[in-house]
Design a protein around this motif. Sequence first.
Motif, PDB file in Angstrom:
ATOM      1  N   LEU A  51       0.826  -1.191   0.000  1.00 36.21           N
ATOM      2  CA  LEU A  51       0.000   0.000   0.000  1.00 36.21           C
ATOM      3  C   LEU A  51       0.869   1.253   0.000  1.00 36.21           C
ATOM      4  CD1 LEU A  51      -2.636  -1.082   2.687  1.00 36.21           C
ATOM      5  CD2 LEU A  51      -2.993  -0.966   0.212  1.00 36.21           C
ATOM      6  N   ASN A  52       0.298   2.361  -0.469  1.00 37.84           N
ATOM      7  CA  ASN A  52       1.012   3.635  -0.422  1.00 37.84           C
ATOM      8  C   ASN A  52       1.311   4.028   1.016  1.00 37.84           C
ATOM      9  OD1 ASN A  52       0.830   3.819  -3.172  1.00 37.84           O
ATOM     10  ND2 ASN A  52      -0.811   5.331  -3.183  1.00 37.84           N
ATOM     11  N   ILE A  53       2.462   4.670   1.197  1.00 37.86           N
ATOM     12  CA  ILE A  53       2.836   5.229   2.496  1.00 37.86           C
ATOM     13  C   ILE A  53       2.731   6.746   2.379  1.00 37.86           C
ATOM     14  CG2 ILE A  53       4.673   5.513   4.206  1.00 37.86           C
ATOM     15  CD1 ILE A  53       5.822   2.832   3.230  1.00 37.86           C
ATOM     16  N   TYR A  54       1.970   7.377   3.268  1.00 40.06           N
ATOM     17  CA  TYR A  54       1.835   8.831   3.305  1.00 40.06           C
ATOM     18  C   TYR A  54       2.547   9.327   4.562  1.00 40.06           C
ATOM     19  CZ  TYR A  54      -1.790   8.197  -0.234  1.00 40.06           C
ATOM     20  OH  TYR A  54      -2.466   7.866  -1.379  1.00 40.06           O
ATOM     21  N   THR A  55       3.601  10.075   4.394  1.00 37.31           N
ATOM     22  CA  THR A  55       4.387  10.459   5.570  1.00 37.31           C
ATOM     23  C   THR A  55       5.047  11.821   5.402  1.00 37.31           C
ATOM     24  OG1 THR A  55       6.173   9.759   7.056  1.00 37.31           O
ATOM     25  CG2 THR A  55       6.462   9.296   4.713  1.00 37.31           C
ATOM     26  N   LYS A  56       5.262  12.481   6.538  1.00 35.89           N
ATOM     27  CA  LYS A  56       6.044  13.711   6.588  1.00 35.89           C
ATOM     28  C   LYS A  56       7.361  13.464   7.314  1.00 35.89           C
ATOM     29  CE  LYS A  56       4.293  17.513   7.773  1.00 35.89           C
ATOM     30  NZ  LYS A  56       3.669  18.500   8.663  1.00 35.89           N
ATOM     31  N   ASP A  57       7.582  12.232   7.748  1.00 41.25           N
ATOM     32  CA  ASP A  57       8.769  11.899   8.532  1.00 41.25           C
ATOM     33  C   ASP A  57      10.019  11.950   7.650  1.00 41.25           C
ATOM     34  OD1 ASP A  57       9.957  10.715  11.079  1.00 41.25           O
ATOM     35  OD2 ASP A  57      10.601   9.267   9.567  1.00 41.25           O
ATOM     36  N   GLY A  58      10.955  12.805   8.014  1.00 40.23           N
ATOM     37  CA  GLY A  58      12.138  13.016   7.197  1.00 40.23           C
ATOM     38  C   GLY A  58      12.969  11.767   6.986  1.00 40.23           C
ATOM     39  N   SER A 427      -0.831   1.339  21.908  1.00 35.85           N
ATOM     40  CA  SER A 427      -1.204   0.775  20.609  1.00 35.85           C
ATOM     41  C   SER A 427      -2.093   1.765  19.866  1.00 35.85           C
ATOM     42  CB  SER A 427      -1.940  -0.556  20.801  1.00 35.85           C
ATOM     43  OG  SER A 427      -1.108  -1.497  21.454  1.00 35.85           O
ATOM     44  N   ILE A 428      -1.621   2.219  18.714  1.00 35.22           N
ATOM     45  CA  ILE A 428      -2.295   3.258  17.943  1.00 35.22           C
ATOM     46  C   ILE A 428      -3.255   2.636  16.932  1.00 35.22           C
ATOM     47  CG2 ILE A 428      -1.989   5.235  16.417  1.00 35.22           C
ATOM     48  CD1 ILE A 428      -0.907   5.648  19.241  1.00 35.22           C
ATOM     49  N   GLY A 429      -4.506   3.047  17.007  1.00 36.72           N
ATOM     50  CA  GLY A 429      -5.516   2.544  16.076  1.00 36.72           C
ATOM     51  C   GLY A 429      -5.719   3.480  14.904  1.00 36.72           C
ATOM     52  N   GLY A 430      -6.442   2.994  13.903  1.00 35.22           N
ATOM     53  CA  GLY A 430      -6.733   3.811  12.734  1.00 35.22           C
ATOM     54  C   GLY A 430      -7.776   3.149  11.857  1.00 35.22           C
ATOM     55  N   ILE A 431      -8.479   3.932  11.087  1.00 38.91           N
ATOM     56  CA  ILE A 431      -9.524   3.403  10.206  1.00 38.91           C
ATOM     57  C   ILE A 431      -8.904   2.532   9.116  1.00 38.91           C
ATOM     58  CG2 ILE A 431     -11.354   4.038   8.581  1.00 38.91           C
ATOM     59  CD1 ILE A 431     -11.733   6.613  10.218  1.00 38.91           C
ATOM     60  N   SER A 432      -7.733   2.954   8.597  1.00 39.14           N
ATOM     61  CA  SER A 432      -7.030   2.175   7.584  1.00 39.14           C
ATOM     62  C   SER A 432      -5.583   2.028   8.001  1.00 39.14           C
ATOM     63  CB  SER A 432      -7.115   2.858   6.224  1.00 39.14           C
ATOM     64  OG  SER A 432      -6.402   4.088   6.257  1.00 39.14           O
ATOM     65  N   ALA A 433      -4.873   1.095   7.352  1.00 35.41           N
ATOM     66  CA  ALA A 433      -3.471   0.861   7.682  1.00 35.41           C
ATOM     67  C   ALA A 433      -2.619   2.096   7.397  1.00 35.41           C
ATOM     68  CB  ALA A 433      -2.948  -0.332   6.891  1.00 35.41           C
ATOM     69  N   SER A 434      -2.867   2.777   6.267  1.00 40.15           N
ATOM     70  CA  SER A 434      -2.082   3.958   5.921  1.00 40.15           C
ATOM     71  C   SER A 434      -2.350   5.107   6.899  1.00 40.15           C
ATOM     72  CB  SER A 434      -2.383   4.403   4.490  1.00 40.15           C
ATOM     73  OG  SER A 434      -3.766   4.692   4.325  1.00 40.15           O
ATOM     74  N   ASP A 435      -3.613   5.243   7.312  1.00 33.86           N
ATOM     75  CA  ASP A 435      -3.989   6.266   8.294  1.00 33.86           C
ATOM     76  C   ASP A 435      -3.293   6.010   9.628  1.00 33.86           C
ATOM     77  OD1 ASP A 435      -5.593   8.366   9.533  1.00 33.86           O
ATOM     78  OD2 ASP A 435      -6.700   6.739  10.482  1.00 33.86           O
ATOM     79  N   ARG A 436      -3.303   4.762  10.061  1.00 35.13           N
ATOM     80  CA  ARG A 436      -2.679   4.379  11.324  1.00 35.13           C
ATOM     81  C   ARG A 436      -1.170   4.546  11.276  1.00 35.13           C
ATOM     82  NH1 ARG A 436      -2.872  -1.616  11.711  1.00 35.13           N
ATOM     83  NH2 ARG A 436      -1.087  -1.272  10.319  1.00 35.13           N
ATOM     84  N   ASP A 437      -0.538   4.083  10.186  1.00 37.59           N
ATOM     85  CA  ASP A 437       0.916   4.116  10.101  1.00 37.59           C
ATOM     86  C   ASP A 437       1.454   5.540  10.042  1.00 37.59           C
ATOM     87  OD1 ASP A 437       0.858   1.385  10.146  1.00 37.59           O
ATOM     88  OD2 ASP A 437       1.180   1.120   7.992  1.00 37.59           O
ATOM     89  N   ALA A 438       0.726   6.435   9.360  1.00 36.45           N
ATOM     90  CA  ALA A 438       1.135   7.845   9.312  1.00 36.45           C
ATOM     91  C   ALA A 438       1.100   8.461  10.704  1.00 36.45           C
ATOM     92  CB  ALA A 438       0.230   8.623   8.361  1.00 36.45           C
ATOM     93  N   LEU A 439       0.086   8.092  11.492  1.00 40.19           N
ATOM     94  CA  LEU A 439      -0.033   8.603  12.857  1.00 40.19           C
ATOM     95  C   LEU A 439       1.042   8.010  13.754  1.00 40.19           C
ATOM     96  CD1 LEU A 439      -1.523  10.342  14.893  1.00 40.19           C
ATOM     97  CD2 LEU A 439      -3.173   8.480  15.209  1.00 40.19           C
ATOM     98  N   ILE A 440       1.369   6.738  13.542  1.00 39.19           N
ATOM     99  CA  ILE A 440       2.400   6.082  14.351  1.00 39.19           C
ATOM    100  C   ILE A 440       3.733   6.802  14.208  1.00 39.19           C
ATOM    101  CG2 ILE A 440       3.851   3.994  14.462  1.00 39.19           C
ATOM    102  CD1 ILE A 440       1.344   2.340  14.153  1.00 39.19           C
TER     103      ILE A 440
END
Length: 582
Positions: A51-58, A427-440
């Motif tokens: 899946l696509n990864i959406y991130t601002k993490d440098g 443990s961080i939850g999210g509606i979708s995997a990409s949503d959760r991973d970006a928040l993590i």
Amino acid sequence: MKKRTTEINNVVPVGVLRKIQQNVLDELYDILTQSFGPMGSNTVIKKENALNIYTKDGHTILKNIYFHGIIEQSIKDDIESITRHIVTTVGDGTTSAVMLSDELFRAFNEINEKNEMPPAHVLELFKTVIDTIVEEIRKNSRECTLEDIYDICMISTNGNEFISKTIYDIYKEYGMEVFIDVLAAIDENTVVKSYDGMTINTGFADSCFITDSKKNEAVVDNPRIYFFKDPIDTKEMAAMFDAIISKNIMAPYNKMANGDASATLVPTVIITPKISRDLSSIMNSITDFMSKMPMGQKLPLLIISDYHQKEEIEDICFLTGGKAIKKYIDPEIMKIDIENGDCPTPDTVQDFCGYCDSVVSSSSKTSFINPINMHDENGEYTNIYNSLLEFLQGELKMAKENGEDNHFIGTLKRRINALKANLVELSIGGISASDRDALIDLVEDAVLNCRSAAYNGVGYGANFMAYKAADACAIKSINNHEPNIMQSIYSLILSAYRETAICLYNSCAGREEAIEITKKSIAKGCPYNIRTKEFDYKVKSSIESDIVVLETVSKIIGLMATSNQFIVPSPMHNVYVDNTED
């Protein structure tokens, strides 16, 4: 440069190398600044069959950048490796480190050419200036409060009030010593779970020990824990190491393979400051063997090496009831200790162990859950635990009264924090995997920064502490009539921080306004809060953030500047030099 009359070889000279180094830094600067600051945008990363990864993490973005050229890619890999230290200690700062490196490497080369000095000499001057700025930053540190924890989280998570309040509540309930581990939840719910134990910032020695691929962790339940006080780099120490693995793991495993139903593997954890694989007859074979085993069938073995927390390890050894395994120079003393049961032999070393409920290790940390001497049968803290804590608290009080140096006081604080810490799983939850991973990504940055602030003290974020310190040091350098080259270096570092601040504020205003905001920040004594559009003193961070970034920049520049040529694998890889005169 002399005109080349022979065919191209595999050596790239310094002049060409310098241009490539600067070009790579320029490109990384342009890429990473797209996601810089709270107003920066997500970068979308696509990998095959994922899946696509959406991130601002440098650092996440940096890891996924690839260059076609072999030199360009190697430079990027070095920068990624060096900035990994920022990620594991304070969370955020990779983008700032790359931006500052770009500005300062260009300045370094200009100073080097102007003064016609060897790069190593100019580098020493740079390091002297950086050390002075770091000292100035530390002077402005203060103790972290719960309000600071909330403010740090709001900055790190781009204003996520729910996560910030959750982390604030964890610190409020468990204290400033808490160790938070960020995980991915199985659904949309965010869950908090706590354990008693101690944690060090050193992980497993090899990925072959991983037992949970989803969490990237190695877990050994009810282990025997062996503490090597000294490196395993002599035949005697290697013999002890091999005996533990042989008796606890390999011998029973071989019996089980031959059908002996009575044979039992002994869950084993070995901790050592260093291990020489050449001296151990079993280390390489055991790691090769375990790396080929299916995840659910891994041997109950974990090796933790290269730790630097000597005192914390001694405390863990004490609370688990273990005995330290150490080297001996005098054979007579060793003989006496063997007779007294204080020194093991390969025949007795199996019993020189401590116990806890579980050891959980990742690539960057290891937790010891419920050491045997931590709680009594009623769940209360034992006299052993209370006595050790009281002793350390007394030592800390005396050290402060006697004006001991910050390193000594910091070590005592870390030991006390490690003893008092609870391990909390967030443990961080999210509606979708990409949503959760970006928040993590954001939560991990917040948690690491809070942990560092709790241990080391708090300051302001947005590179402000280093900007303010560089400004103060530059003024002192002029007033103290230091050599022109030193004044130039201070001025260039100050200019690099000023440009970084302008770039940050330019994301929410025009460049002229960003310049004014940057000037005002020094006068106000705090950075501008882009989210609230005020100088509200709420843009906070660990005091170590700017220090770690500045030290990382020093390493990046040092690595590049002291390289005067590059040897590629073969002449066919040398697409950088032709037969013309430079």
